[in-house]
Design a protein around this motif. Structure first.
Motif, PDB file in Angstrom:
ATOM      1  N   HIS A  73       9.862  42.492 -67.540  1.00 32.42           N
ATOM      2  CA  HIS A  73       8.557  42.008 -67.095  1.00 32.42           C
ATOM      3  C   HIS A  73       8.720  40.522 -66.805  1.00 32.42           C
ATOM      4  CE1 HIS A  73       4.190  41.337 -67.067  1.00 32.42           C
ATOM      5  NE2 HIS A  73       4.415  40.289 -67.849  1.00 32.42           N
ATOM      6  N   SER A  74       8.161  40.050 -65.706  1.00 33.11           N
ATOM      7  CA  SER A  74       8.297  38.636 -65.361  1.00 33.11           C
ATOM      8  C   SER A  74       6.935  37.999 -65.134  1.00 33.11           C
ATOM      9  CB  SER A  74       9.191  38.459 -64.126  1.00 33.11           C
ATOM     10  OG  SER A  74       8.680  39.164 -63.020  1.00 33.11           O
ATOM     11  N   TRP A  75       6.877  36.677 -65.297  1.00 31.11           N
ATOM     12  CA  TRP A  75       5.618  35.936 -65.143  1.00 31.11           C
ATOM     13  C   TRP A  75       5.895  34.499 -64.728  1.00 31.11           C
ATOM     14  CZ3 TRP A  75       7.585  37.586 -69.843  1.00 31.11           C
ATOM     15  CH2 TRP A  75       7.951  36.599 -70.771  1.00 31.11           C
ATOM     16  N   ILE A  76       4.846  33.790 -64.331  1.00 29.62           N
ATOM     17  CA  ILE A  76       4.945  32.396 -63.926  1.00 29.62           C
ATOM     18  C   ILE A  76       3.904  31.582 -64.684  1.00 29.62           C
ATOM     19  CG2 ILE A  76       3.367  32.644 -61.945  1.00 29.62           C
ATOM     20  CD1 ILE A  76       5.259  30.688 -60.435  1.00 29.62           C
ATOM     21  N   SER A  77       4.293  30.395 -65.124  1.00 31.60           N
ATOM     22  CA  SER A  77       3.386  29.504 -65.848  1.00 31.60           C
ATOM     23  C   SER A  77       3.297  28.182 -65.099  1.00 31.60           C
ATOM     24  CB  SER A  77       3.878  29.266 -67.276  1.00 31.60           C
ATOM     25  OG  SER A  77       3.868  30.474 -68.014  1.00 31.60           O
ATOM     26  N   ILE A  78       2.075  27.693 -64.957  1.00 31.38           N
ATOM     27  CA  ILE A  78       1.811  26.493 -64.152  1.00 31.38           C
ATOM     28  C   ILE A  78       1.030  25.477 -64.987  1.00 31.38           C
ATOM     29  CG2 ILE A  78       0.591  25.596 -62.131  1.00 31.38           C
ATOM     30  CD1 ILE A  78       1.017  28.346 -60.816  1.00 31.38           C
ATOM     31  N   LYS A  79       1.495  24.242 -64.959  1.00 33.63           N
ATOM     32  CA  LYS A  79       0.748  23.148 -65.587  1.00 33.63           C
ATOM     33  C   LYS A  79       0.534  22.053 -64.548  1.00 33.63           C
ATOM     34  CE  LYS A  79       2.123  19.623 -67.983  1.00 33.63           C
ATOM     35  NZ  LYS A  79       1.134  18.579 -67.560  1.00 33.63           N
ATOM     36  N   GLU A  80      -0.708  21.804 -64.225  1.00 32.28           N
ATOM     37  CA  GLU A  80      -1.026  20.746 -63.275  1.00 32.28           C
ATOM     38  C   GLU A  80      -0.895  19.388 -63.949  1.00 32.28           C
ATOM     39  OE1 GLU A  80      -3.982  21.467 -60.276  1.00 32.28           O
ATOM     40  OE2 GLU A  80      -4.546  23.338 -61.258  1.00 32.28           O
ATOM     41  N   PRO A  81      -0.796  18.311 -63.168  1.00 29.81           N
ATOM     42  CA  PRO A  81      -0.647  16.980 -63.773  1.00 29.81           C
ATOM     43  C   PRO A  81      -1.780  16.667 -64.748  1.00 29.81           C
ATOM     44  CG  PRO A  81      -0.304  16.881 -61.408  1.00 29.81           C
ATOM     45  CD  PRO A  81      -0.797  18.251 -61.697  1.00 29.81           C
ATOM     46  N   GLU A  82      -1.432  16.146 -65.903  1.00 28.90           N
ATOM     47  CA  GLU A  82      -2.361  15.740 -66.960  1.00 28.90           C
ATOM     48  C   GLU A  82      -3.067  16.915 -67.638  1.00 28.90           C
ATOM     49  OE1 GLU A  82      -2.370  12.599 -67.930  1.00 28.90           O
ATOM     50  OE2 GLU A  82      -0.952  12.181 -66.318  1.00 28.90           O
ATOM     51  N   ALA A  83      -2.754  18.150 -67.258  1.00 25.51           N
ATOM     52  CA  ALA A  83      -3.392  19.303 -67.907  1.00 25.51           C
ATOM     53  C   ALA A  83      -2.916  19.412 -69.350  1.00 25.51           C
ATOM     54  CB  ALA A  83      -3.077  20.579 -67.143  1.00 25.51           C
ATOM     55  N   ALA A  84      -3.803  19.884 -70.230  1.00 24.37           N
ATOM     56  CA  ALA A  84      -3.492  19.967 -71.662  1.00 24.37           C
ATOM     57  C   ALA A  84      -2.799  21.275 -72.025  1.00 24.37           C
ATOM     58  CB  ALA A  84      -4.767  19.818 -72.478  1.00 24.37           C
ATOM     59  N   HIS A  85      -2.702  22.215 -71.066  1.00 24.63           N
ATOM     60  CA  HIS A  85      -2.035  23.493 -71.352  1.00 24.63           C
ATOM     61  C   HIS A  85      -1.507  24.105 -70.060  1.00 24.63           C
ATOM     62  CE1 HIS A  85      -5.301  25.923 -69.604  1.00 24.63           C
ATOM     63  NE2 HIS A  85      -6.126  25.042 -70.147  1.00 24.63           N
ATOM     64  N   PHE A  86      -0.590  25.048 -70.219  1.00 24.13           N
ATOM     65  CA  PHE A  86      -0.107  25.849 -69.107  1.00 24.13           C
ATOM     66  C   PHE A  86      -1.106  26.974 -68.828  1.00 24.13           C
ATOM     67  CE2 PHE A  86       3.900  23.979 -70.370  1.00 24.13           C
ATOM     68  CZ  PHE A  86       4.646  23.914 -69.194  1.00 24.13           C
ATOM     69  N   THR A  87      -1.129  27.450 -67.586  1.00 24.28           N
ATOM     70  CA  THR A  87      -1.814  28.689 -67.244  1.00 24.28           C
ATOM     71  C   THR A  87      -0.754  29.684 -66.801  1.00 24.28           C
ATOM     72  OG1 THR A  87      -3.827  27.530 -66.545  1.00 24.28           O
ATOM     73  CG2 THR A  87      -3.538  29.804 -65.799  1.00 24.28           C
ATOM     74  N   THR A  88      -0.722  30.820 -67.476  1.00 21.49           N
ATOM     75  CA  THR A  88       0.291  31.841 -67.195  1.00 21.49           C
ATOM     76  C   THR A  88      -0.325  32.956 -66.355  1.00 21.49           C
ATOM     77  OG1 THR A  88       1.562  31.365 -69.194  1.00 21.49           O
ATOM     78  CG2 THR A  88       1.810  33.562 -68.235  1.00 21.49           C
ATOM     79  N   TYR A  89       0.332  33.268 -65.245  1.00 14.41           N
ATOM     80  CA  TYR A  89      -0.121  34.323 -64.331  1.00 14.41           C
ATOM     81  C   TYR A  89       0.891  35.463 -64.359  1.00 14.41           C
ATOM     82  CZ  TYR A  89      -3.115  30.606 -62.459  1.00 14.41           C
ATOM     83  OH  TYR A  89      -4.036  29.586 -62.323  1.00 14.41           O
ATOM     84  N   GLU A  90       0.375  36.688 -64.471  1.00  9.79           N
ATOM     85  CA  GLU A  90       1.243  37.855 -64.513  1.00  9.79           C
ATOM     86  C   GLU A  90       0.476  39.105 -64.087  1.00  9.79           C
ATOM     87  OE1 GLU A  90       2.513  38.247 -68.630  1.00  9.79           O
ATOM     88  OE2 GLU A  90       0.575  37.433 -69.243  1.00  9.79           O
ATOM     89  N   VAL A  91       1.225  40.137 -63.802  1.00 10.17           N
ATOM     90  CA  VAL A  91       0.646  41.422 -63.416  1.00 10.17           C
ATOM     91  C   VAL A  91       0.910  42.435 -64.517  1.00 10.17           C
ATOM     92  CG1 VAL A  91       1.069  43.399 -61.893  1.00 10.17           C
ATOM     93  CG2 VAL A  91       0.636  41.153 -60.912  1.00 10.17           C
ATOM     94  N   THR A  92      -0.142  43.144 -64.922  1.00 10.17           N
ATOM     95  CA  THR A  92      -0.006  44.186 -65.950  1.00 10.17           C
ATOM     96  C   THR A  92      -0.707  45.464 -65.495  1.00 10.17           C
ATOM     97  OG1 THR A  92      -1.919  43.193 -67.073  1.00 10.17           O
ATOM     98  CG2 THR A  92       0.256  42.642 -67.931  1.00 10.17           C
TER      99      THR A  92
END
Length: 251
Positions: A73-92
């Motif tokens: 299973h694979s996923w992508i995590s994105i953190k924008e500049p100055e963001a306090a956390h990552f946002t993880t996007y995936e398909v389930t």
């Protein structure tokens, strides 16, 4: 006809041997109930409270339960500049099964275990390069064609989704493992760029195809299973087993 039968029988026996090798070689899958399987992070992803620049990371881990013997299973995590956390996007698949959308977003850690299976970092971008790529990724995530569909084999699934994002952001030079079943299920027709953006591939519904790229090497897709040679990294690609690396002869 006899030759075809012999070839097909040999193909099935070869994959049976590979499958038995994977089962008895210590590939880590979990037999625990999904609700009690570990989702703890490994501690290798950057701390977003300390790393203020933009970051993109792509991970994969062996799938849950028996499916882990065959694929990841694979996923992508994105953190924008100055963001306090990552946002993880995936398909389930379970979301589609209950009438929801395939693509989900959450604040789970990028390097968290996938129901007990330890993830492996496949690609990442930092700083200005990541910041420039994020708008393209978010636009592509919102317009994902198969947001109402999910099929474990041959796709579309989580690996189909991540491979498509890799084609949109070739800066990632994403080389998905041969165990990423579904990566060859193309969103638009039978011909597209390779997920790494360093070559091209032909694929018929994710079941049969050929990929030639500098990053991935040469891959043959037979019945959704990947067989290949990666000259750049001097390794062999096999279904279920994954990447088999050979020692470098350079000094």
């Amino acid at each position: 006809m006899r030759r075809i039968f012999v070839w097909f029988t040999g193909f099935l026996l070869f994959n049976l041997v590979l499958g038995l090798f994977v089962v008895f070689s210590g590939v880590q899958t979990t037999s625990a109930h999904w609700s009690s399987a570990s989702r703890a992070p490994l501690g290798v992803a950057p701390d977003p409270l300390l790393e203020r620049q933009a970051i993109i990371q792509v991970y994969s881990a062996r799938a849950f339960s028996w499916r882990g013997y065959f694929g990841v299973h694979s996923w992508i995590s994105i953190k924008e500049p100055e963001a306090a956390h990552f946002t993880t996007y995936e398909v389930t698949g379970w979301r589609v099964r209950y009438g929801g959308k395939a693509v989900s977003s959450s604040s789970r850690a990028p390097d968290s275990r996938w129901f007990g299976s330890a993830p492996r970092l496949l690609a990442e971008l930092h700083g200005d390069e990541a910041e420039a790529a994020i708008p393209r990724l978010l636009k592509t995530i919102r317009s994902y064609q198969y947001d109402d569909r999910y099929t474990v084999w041959p796709g579309p699934n989580s690996n189909t989704f991540i491979a498509h994002l890799g084609r949109v952001v070739p800066e990632l030079r994403l080389d998905l493992p041969p165990t990423a079943v579904g990566k060859d299920f193309l969103q638009g027709g039978f011909w597209d760029k390779a997920p790494s953006g360093t070559g091209y591939q032909l694929s018929v519904l994710g079941l049969f195809g050929l990929l030639v790229a500098w990053e991935e090497g040469v891959e043959l897709n037979l019945f959704g299973l990947t067989y290949g040679i990666d000259v750049k990294d001097f390794s062999l690609k096999l279904p279920m087993v994954g990447r088999v690396e050979f020692p470098s002869t350079s000094t």
